[in-house]
Scaffold this active site. Sequence first.
Site, PDB file in Angstrom:
ATOM      1  N   CYS A  34       0.816  -1.227   0.000  1.00 50.91           N
ATOM      2  CA  CYS A  34       0.000   0.000   0.000  1.00 50.91           C
ATOM      3  C   CYS A  34       0.842   1.267   0.000  1.00 50.91           C
ATOM      4  CB  CYS A  34      -0.949  -0.004   1.188  1.00 50.91           C
ATOM      5  SG  CYS A  34      -1.949  -1.490   1.267  1.00 50.91           S
ATOM      6  N   HIS A  54      -3.563   7.029   2.791  1.00 53.12           N
ATOM      7  CA  HIS A  54      -3.959   5.712   2.286  1.00 53.12           C
ATOM      8  C   HIS A  54      -5.333   5.345   2.860  1.00 53.12           C
ATOM      9  CE1 HIS A  54      -4.141   1.602   1.242  1.00 53.12           C
ATOM     10  NE2 HIS A  54      -3.796   1.132   2.415  1.00 53.12           N
ATOM     11  N   ASN A  85     -10.154  -0.497   0.447  1.00 55.03           N
ATOM     12  CA  ASN A  85      -8.694  -0.355   0.403  1.00 55.03           C
ATOM     13  C   ASN A  85      -8.181  -0.957  -0.903  1.00 55.03           C
ATOM     14  OD1 ASN A  85      -5.934  -0.727   0.687  1.00 55.03           O
ATOM     15  ND2 ASN A  85      -6.039  -1.439   2.796  1.00 55.03           N
TER      16      ASN A  85
HETATM   17  N1  COA Z   1     -17.962  -9.033  10.524  1.00 61.98           N
HETATM   18  C1  COA Z   1     -18.364  -9.348  11.769  1.00 61.98           C
HETATM   19  N2  COA Z   1     -17.500  -9.687  12.734  1.00 61.98           N
HETATM   20  C2  COA Z   1     -16.189  -9.694  12.432  1.00 61.98           C
HETATM   21  C3  COA Z   1     -15.722  -9.375  11.148  1.00 61.98           C
HETATM   22  C4  COA Z   1     -16.666  -9.039  10.182  1.00 61.98           C
HETATM   23  N3  COA Z   1     -16.309  -8.720   8.918  1.00 61.98           N
HETATM   24  N4  COA Z   1     -14.370  -9.465  11.145  1.00 61.98           N
HETATM   25  C5  COA Z   1     -14.004  -9.837  12.381  1.00 61.98           C
HETATM   26  N5  COA Z   1     -15.104  -9.965  13.164  1.00 61.98           N
HETATM   27  C6  COA Z   1     -15.188 -10.367  14.565  1.00 61.98           C
HETATM   28  C7  COA Z   1     -13.973 -11.137  15.020  1.00 61.98           C
HETATM   29  O1  COA Z   1     -14.107 -12.506  14.717  1.00 61.98           O
HETATM   30  C8  COA Z   1     -14.009 -10.880  16.501  1.00 61.98           C
HETATM   31  O2  COA Z   1     -14.954 -11.744  17.088  1.00 61.98           O
HETATM   32  P1  COA Z   1     -14.687 -12.399  18.527  1.00 61.98           P
HETATM   33  O3  COA Z   1     -14.564 -11.231  19.471  1.00 61.98           O
HETATM   34  O4  COA Z   1     -15.878 -13.232  18.729  1.00 61.98           O
HETATM   35  O5  COA Z   1     -13.404 -13.158  18.371  1.00 61.98           O
HETATM   36  C9  COA Z   1     -14.537  -9.453  16.602  1.00 61.98           C
HETATM   37  O6  COA Z   1     -15.186  -9.184  15.359  1.00 61.98           O
HETATM   38  C10 COA Z   1     -13.475  -8.424  16.863  1.00 61.98           C
HETATM   39  O7  COA Z   1     -12.413  -8.667  15.968  1.00 61.98           O
HETATM   40  P2  COA Z   1     -11.165  -7.715  15.911  1.00 61.98           P
HETATM   41  O8  COA Z   1     -10.174  -8.265  14.941  1.00 61.98           O
HETATM   42  O9  COA Z   1     -10.710  -7.423  17.308  1.00 61.98           O
HETATM   43  O10 COA Z   1     -11.846  -6.382  15.324  1.00 61.98           O
HETATM   44  P3  COA Z   1     -11.212  -4.987  15.119  1.00 61.98           P
HETATM   45  O11 COA Z   1     -11.982  -3.967  15.836  1.00 61.98           O
HETATM   46  O12 COA Z   1      -9.722  -4.989  15.294  1.00 61.98           O
HETATM   47  O13 COA Z   1     -11.493  -4.749  13.568  1.00 61.98           O
HETATM   48  C11 COA Z   1     -10.305  -4.727  11.492  1.00 61.98           C
HETATM   49  C12 COA Z   1     -10.889  -5.587  12.606  1.00 61.98           C
HETATM   50  C13 COA Z   1      -9.663  -5.659  10.477  1.00 61.98           C
HETATM   51  C14 COA Z   1     -11.449  -3.969  10.831  1.00 61.98           C
HETATM   52  C15 COA Z   1      -9.277  -3.740  12.098  1.00 61.98           C
HETATM   53  O14 COA Z   1      -8.370  -4.407  12.939  1.00 61.98           O
HETATM   54  C16 COA Z   1      -8.502  -3.016  11.041  1.00 61.98           C
HETATM   55  O15 COA Z   1      -9.058  -2.305  10.218  1.00 61.98           O
HETATM   56  N6  COA Z   1      -7.151  -3.145  11.056  1.00 61.98           N
HETATM   57  C17 COA Z   1      -6.310  -2.550  10.047  1.00 61.98           C
HETATM   58  C18 COA Z   1      -6.320  -3.431   8.828  1.00 61.98           C
HETATM   59  C19 COA Z   1      -5.779  -2.737   7.596  1.00 61.98           C
HETATM   60  O16 COA Z   1      -5.962  -1.562   7.400  1.00 61.98           O
HETATM   61  N7  COA Z   1      -5.130  -3.525   6.732  1.00 61.98           N
HETATM   62  C20 COA Z   1      -4.596  -3.068   5.502  1.00 61.98           C
HETATM   63  C21 COA Z   1      -3.335  -2.320   5.727  1.00 61.98           C
HETATM   64  S1  COA Z   1      -2.714  -1.647   4.279  1.00 61.98           S
END
Ligand code: COA
Length: 321
Positions: free
Chosen positions: A111, A248, A278
């Site tokens: 990215c 980004h 993204n």
């Molecule tokens: N829909 C519903 N529930 C979801 C889900 C979805 N699409 N994706 C994950 N969950 C659930 C998980 O399984 C977890 O459940 P649990 O508590 O029962 O285990 C819960 O939601 C929380 O998951 P978590 O990973 O802690 O959520 P989060 O608040 O960190 O959000 C992201 C997840 C991926 C949205 C977030 O971490 C993020 O955006 N990170 C940056 C990623 C990024 O930008 N990547 C590209 C970089 S270039």
Amino acid sequence: MNAKIIGTGFQLPVYVADNDYLATLVETSDEWIAERTGIRARHLAREETTTSMAADAARKALAASGLRAEEIGLLIVATISSDTETPSTACRVQAELGLSGALAFDINAACSGFLYAVHIADAFIKSGFCRNALIVGAETLSKLVDWTDRSTCILFGDGAGAAVLQASEKGGVLSQSLGSDGSRWEVLFCQGRPNGNPLCKTAGQPGYMRMDGQAVFKFAVRTVPVCVEDVLQKAGVSGDEVKYFVLHQANSRIIQSVAKRLGQPEDKFPMNLAQCGNTSAASLPILLAQMNEEGKLQKGDKLVLSGFGAGLTWGACLLEW
Ligand code: COA
């Protein structure tokens, strides 16, 4: 001499998949995705390819620049989703556009790829290698994503953006800051094609994108403000003098957190992630081209571009439009 952007263009796939469509594939909801990421829809390729979108975006940027194809001396495509392992997407775009005088190659910095491409093009221009460069960010992330993994498949989209850079005595790229930390590569990676070598013990299934979302989130909110401050400090420009911080497009909560850390109002942080998700290396040039098309960018405006991604990689640059 600095590299200055003199034309932009973008291309998105026709098909738009909203969050409700994704909820038919994995256990998720529009509410969860929108609240955690700000994303409501993304364009996904059906007929389009990385090459076709890169070529379309590049063609538009070239037309906007007013240059002829043979005046381009350098063509860089930043991508992690090239259609062919070899040749590069850049060589195929070169053929499509008839850029007969260009040196063409791809770079892979995920990215952050477009920012790495800006830096390389600026260095080539400063060295006297060329006067005009065409840089493109193009991705078909839909083919790298595991469509059974709800924590990643909701985030990504496809598309391409491009910019023509020209040597200029005034304005253009004023300062840059780039970094990488390969020791953290496992935070976000994609294994790619299986190894078919019968002698190799690692032969097997192809891998899809894998990510530790929270680790990426923390890395982004810590790193982006530091490299933005770095480019401002290098150029002796204050944050208040910057018209837009073009970040980004990964997650609206990351962008809001960066705005807060920099002490800048959120309306200086344009976003298209609600519609595009993204798009990795394509994210910055698509947003920049959309802003340009909407007439938001005026001569003399100061902009900071900044991004982060797999590698880990990150970067920023300060531009005068
Ligand atoms: N829909 C519903 N529930 C979801 C889900 C979805 N699409 N994706 C994950 N969950 C659930 C998980 O399984 C977890 O459940 P649990 O508590 O029962 O285990 C819960 O939601 C929380 O998951 P978590 O990973 O802690 O959520 P989060 O608040 O960190 O959000 C992201 C997840 C991926 C949205 C977030 O971490 C993020 O955006 N990170 C940056 C990623 C990024 O930008 N990547 C590209 C970089 S270039």
